[in-house]
Enzyme design. Structure first.
Site, PDB file in Angstrom:
ATOM      1  N   ASP A 125      51.141  -1.441  11.595  1.00  0.00           N
ATOM      2  CA  ASP A 125      49.752  -1.881  11.744  1.00  0.00           C
ATOM      3  C   ASP A 125      49.755  -3.214  12.464  1.00  0.00           C
ATOM      4  OD1 ASP A 125      48.629   0.296  10.406  1.00  0.00           O
ATOM      5  OD2 ASP A 125      48.698  -0.683   8.459  1.00  0.00           O
TER       6      ASP A 125
ATOM      7  N   ASP B 196      44.695   4.810  12.930  1.00  0.00           N
ATOM      8  CA  ASP B 196      43.657   4.639  11.909  1.00  0.00           C
ATOM      9  C   ASP B 196      42.270   4.635  12.546  1.00  0.00           C
ATOM     10  OD1 ASP B 196      45.715   4.335  10.038  1.00  0.00           O
ATOM     11  OD2 ASP B 196      45.697   2.154  10.200  1.00  0.00           O
TER      12      ASP B 196
END
Length: 188
Positions: free
Chosen positions: A147, A161
């Site tokens: 991330d 995401d």
């Protein structure tokens, strides 16, 4: 009565035969192609961004993009959103695999371009995060997702995401409009 049933497409009692493709058959293939194109694009953009982040940003200080509002900060997330469920990485892997199987099965009846786009985003995002869970350390089916998009006062996330969330929002909107994946519109 049999002629009327044939015209409106009502199956006869005991008719277990698979419906024959009609004049709309090529239309379905185009929608599957759209789903696959969107999924591959979402997957490749996510994969490329993660490769770039790992090569250039990992173990480096965060990069300010919009002052304190948005930064790029590489982290490895073994859990779900907001870092919850770090001990359940294998479960998130199974969920992603299940989502992929459901989308592939649903694609057989896909005649709606908006649904193809939504499902393509979901498929590409699920594949992106599943790739991390399978191939990244600490090991197969336990890998941590890369991330890096860090808005102020929010969870750090990635492009997979984003694709999943955008696909989910589009599915909700299509459902509220009454548009089904097969292209039909229903009124509730």
């Amino acid at each position: 009565m049999a002629e009327a049933e044939r015209i409106i497409g009502t199956p006869e009692v005991g008719d277990d035969a698979e419906p024959q493709p009609g004049p709309d058959a090529p239309r379905g293939r185009r929608r599957i192609t759209a789903l696959l194109v969107v999924a591959v694009l979402a997957y490749l953009v996510d994969l490329g961004s993660k490769m770039l982040v790992v090569a250039r940003l990992e173990h480096q200080p965060p990069i300010r993009v919009l002052g304190d509002l948005l930064q790029f900060n590489a982290i490895r997330n073994p859990g779900a959103a907001f870092g919850f469920g770090e001990a359940f990485t294998i479960i998130f892997t199974c969920i992603a695999a299940t989502v992929i199987v459901v989308i592939v099965r649903l694609a057989r009846k896909l005649y709606s371009l908006p649904w193809a786009i939504a499902l393509g985003l979901l498929l590409g995002g699920a594949l992106g995060n599943l790739t991390d869970r399978i191939f990244r350390s600490p090991g197969v089916f336990r890998g941590a997702v890369v991330d890096f998009i860090a808005p102020a006062h929010f969870a750090v996330f990635n492009l997979a995401d984003s694709a999943i969330v955008c696909g989910g929002i589009l599915i909700v909107l299509l459902s509220f409009k009454g548009l089904d994946p097969d292209g039909t519109v229903h009124k509730d």
